[in-house]
Design a protein around this motif. Structure first.
Motif: not given
Length: 242
Positions: A75-80, A84-87, A89-98, A112-115
């Motif tokens: 599924p596609r989302i807008k990464r922080p 552009r859209d990204s897969i 689950w493809d996040w940078l560690p400094q973003h998803w780990t927080t 919210p982005r997952m929703q």
């Protein structure tokens, strides 16, 4: 019952097939699989997974059942950090780990982005299809464990993808897929195995015995592909950064 989750060989994404190295990996994998007694084989509809499976199927004289839900989980989302859209689950560690939600096996879907990307809906579809298949093989989901209707020691094989494998694992062992997507890496043609444990009659759970096993490559002197990994050091210009 034993489940083997196999990632496709080194991919040629543009052709949705395999690179020459990927075909060689698939050949070595087929020699490993030929030594097993396999009950059933399921395969993703994507070419790189079907091509990987083809050599094993040829050796075993078997046919695979193609399952749409075994395609890569994408599924596609807008990464922080991107417009552009990204897969998803493809996040940078400094973003998803927080984000504490991402460490919770259920709450990760509510970010919210997952929703917005309806990632939870895709996850539910995949895991529901998976449970229906397990029910066909005698194991019925009941909360976070399985009722044994027809216990067996069959080996069931799935030729699929890294992201999808993490979804299935998260469902079976109760871990947020974000932790698996970012904390593990399954090399091409690697084998992840799970086996049921029935400590009390009629009640089973799945336990992972190995993750990303590439012994069939190492035994033949073949170095695993680094596909799906990012650079070990930022200065390594020949390795993938993003």
């Amino acid at each position: 019952m034993r489940l083997l989750l196999i990632r496709h060989g080194d991919p040629d994404y543009e052709a949705d097939s395999l690179t020459p190295k990927g075909w060689h990996e698939a050949k070595l994998l087929s020699e490993r699989m030929a030594q097993m007694e396999i009950k059933k084989i399921y395969v993703s509809p994507l070419g790189r997974a079907k091509d990987t499976a083809s050599l094993t199927l040829q050796k075993l004289g078997m046919e695979a059942q193609e399952c749409e839900w075994l395609r890569e989980f994408a599924p596609r989302i807008k990464r922080p950090d991107r417009e552009r859209d990204s897969i998803s689950w493809d996040w940078l560690p400094q973003h998803w780990t927080t984000i504490p939600q991402f460490y919770d096996k259920d709450a990760w879907q509510q970010e919210p982005r997952m929703q917005e990307g309806k990632v939870g809906e895709e996850y539910t579809w995949v895991t529901s299809c998976f449970d229906r298949l397990l029910e066909e093989h005698g194991y019925v989901r009941d909360g976070n464990f399985y009722r044994v209707v027809h216990g067996n020691q069959d080996t069931i094989v799935f030729f699929c993808h890294f992201g999808l494998t993490c979804v299935l694992l998260s469902h079976l062992i109760g871990v947020s897929p974000m932790v698996l997507w970012h904390g593990t890496c399954a090399a091409p043609t690697s084998v992840t195995s799970l086996v049921t444990e029935e400590r009390r009659q009629g009640i089973a759970s799945f336990r992972m015995g190995s993750f990303g096993d590439v012994n069939h490559l190492l035994a033949a002197g073949e170095q695993p592909s680094v596909s799906a990994r990012f650079c070990e050091r930022f200065e390594n210009t020949g390795e993938r950064h993003d």
